[in-house]
Design an enzyme around this catalytic site. Structure first.
Site, short mmCIF file in Angstrom:
data_model
loop_
_atom_site.label_atom_id
_atom_site.label_comp_id
_atom_site.label_asym_id
_atom_site.label_seq_id
_atom_site.Cartn_x
_atom_site.Cartn_y
_atom_site.Cartn_z
N ASP A 73 0.82 -1.21 0.00
CA ASP A 73 0.00 0.00 0.00
C ASP A 73 0.85 1.26 0.00
O ASP A 73 2.08 1.20 0.20
CB ASP A 73 -0.97 -0.01 1.19
CG ASP A 73 -0.33 -0.53 2.48
OD1 ASP A 73 0.91 -0.50 2.58
OD2 ASP A 73 -1.06 -0.98 3.37
N ASN A 144 -7.77 -2.23 13.93
CA ASN A 144 -9.16 -2.46 13.50
C ASN A 144 -9.29 -3.71 12.63
O ASN A 144 -10.33 -3.92 12.02
CB ASN A 144 -9.69 -1.23 12.76
CG ASN A 144 -8.87 -0.93 11.51
OD1 ASN A 144 -7.94 -1.66 11.18
ND2 ASN A 144 -9.21 0.14 10.83
N HIS A 146 -7.49 -4.40 9.90
CA HIS A 146 -7.17 -4.26 8.48
C HIS A 146 -5.90 -5.05 8.13
O HIS A 146 -5.03 -5.26 8.96
CB HIS A 146 -7.07 -2.78 8.06
CG HIS A 146 -5.85 -2.03 8.50
ND1 HIS A 146 -5.85 -0.66 8.65
CD2 HIS A 146 -4.58 -2.41 8.83
CE1 HIS A 146 -4.65 -0.26 9.01
NE2 HIS A 146 -3.86 -1.30 9.14
N GLU A 151 -9.69 -1.76 5.00
CA GLU A 151 -10.32 -1.36 6.25
C GLU A 151 -11.61 -2.17 6.48
O GLU A 151 -12.10 -2.83 5.55
CB GLU A 151 -10.65 0.14 6.18
CG GLU A 151 -9.45 1.04 5.90
CD GLU A 151 -8.50 1.21 7.10
OE1 GLU A 151 -8.41 0.31 7.95
OE2 GLU A 151 -7.84 2.26 7.17
C1 F6R Z 1 1.46 -1.41 6.13
C2 F6R Z 1 0.13 -2.03 6.19
C3 F6R Z 1 -0.68 -2.04 7.44
C4 F6R Z 1 0.13 -2.31 8.70
C5 F6R Z 1 -0.75 -2.24 9.94
C6 F6R Z 1 0.05 -2.41 11.22
O1 F6R Z 1 2.03 -1.55 4.85
O2 F6R Z 1 -0.32 -2.52 5.20
O3 F6R Z 1 -1.71 -2.99 7.32
O4 F6R Z 1 0.72 -3.57 8.61
O5 F6R Z 1 -1.42 -1.02 9.98
O6 F6R Z 1 0.88 -1.29 11.37
P1 F6R Z 1 2.00 -1.27 12.50
O7 F6R Z 1 2.99 -2.31 12.11
O8 F6R Z 1 2.59 0.11 12.43
O9 F6R Z 1 1.33 -1.59 13.78
#
Ligand code: F6R
Length: 245
Positions: A73, A144, A146, A151
């Site tokens: 992403d 959440n 995702h 989301e």
């Molecule tokens: C990042 C991504 C997100 C993160 C998730 C956890 O490329 O796709 O899904 O893996 O938001 O983020 P952290 O590791 O910062 O807790």
């Protein structure tokens, strides 16, 4: 150890053990298949994994010269060299520390106009297919539920597309970087992620405990997109003791 789901999960003594295990698996894949296609995540979670891969490149000659990467992403509105872009993150944490060929590193672009996003996302999917598909996809999980930026509400059939970021995602970004979060992003879809041949989810820290449990044991539903991983045949979840308690 399994915590009650058909997804295999393993709880490591601490975060470093989990990071080393995932880095070791990636390294084993790259050694067995030098032109492996890796799906990569950004965020706080995989930083130690990338640090270990950089160390293995420097000290153990782990060779990335033929490896191909696709990131999950990117934030909309951030140019590739913006300090908060995921391209910048990948440059800083992995790409500049190993011998990946720049043309083999693929990220969605944060600076395409929103009306050009569908074509840009379709082209990204075509590039994944042209590379032969993703061998191993690394995922974190959002508070959440995702995966990527799929989301809550994202369907199991969703493909790479432009999405609005959820308030929980924006708050977590603002807490970690102290800047206003973008409102939109481009992300691989759930279906795109599920096409990877193997998927490894890394979740670290007590804050992730509740959502990890829902991913593994809750109803499979777009309310928690990570539950869709349970329909994949080769998913493993690596947890530290706090996330897996
Ligand atoms: C990042 C991504 C997100 C993160 C998730 C956890 O490329 O796709 O899904 O893996 O938001 O983020 P952290 O590791 O910062 O807790």
């Amino acid at each position: 150890m399994s915590i009650g789901s058909k997804i295999r999960s393993r709880v490591f003594a601490d975060r470093m053990q989990a990071e080393l295990a995932l880095a070791g698996e990636i390294a084993a894949l790259v050694r067995a298949k030098p032109d492996a296609v890796l799906g990569l995540a950004t965020g706080r979670t995989p930083v130690g994994v990338y640090r270990e891969l950089v160390r293995m490149h420097g000290e153990e000659r782990l060779d990335f010269s033929q490896v191909v990467t696709f990131n999950l992403d990117e934030f909309e509105g951030l140019a590739p060299d913006h300090r908060l872009s995921f391209r910048r993150f990948m440059q800083d944490h992995l790409f500049e520390g190993v011998n990946l060929a720049p043309e083999n590193t693929h990220l969605l672009s944060g600076d395409v106009a929103s009306d050009e996003a569908p074509a840009h996302c379709a082209e990204f999917e075509e590039r994944i297919l042209a590379a032969g598909g993703i061998d191993l996809q690394v995922l974190g999980i959002g508070l959440n539920g995702h995966i990527g930026f799929n989301e809550p509400g994202s369907g199991v059939d969703s493909r790479t597309r432009r999405v609005a970021l959820h308030p929980v995602t924006r708050a977590s970004f603002e807490e970690s970087v102290g800047a206003e979060a973008p409102t939109h992003a481009l992300t691989m879809g759930v279906a795109t992620i599920l096409e990877a041949r193997a998927i490894r989810v890394l979740a670290l820290g007590a804050k992730k405990r509740a959502i990890v449990r829902r991913m593994l044991e809750g109803d499979v539903s777009s309310d928690v997109p990570a539950t869709f991983l349970r329909g994949h045949g080769d998913v493993r979840v690596l947890l530290d003791a706090e996330a897996g308690a």
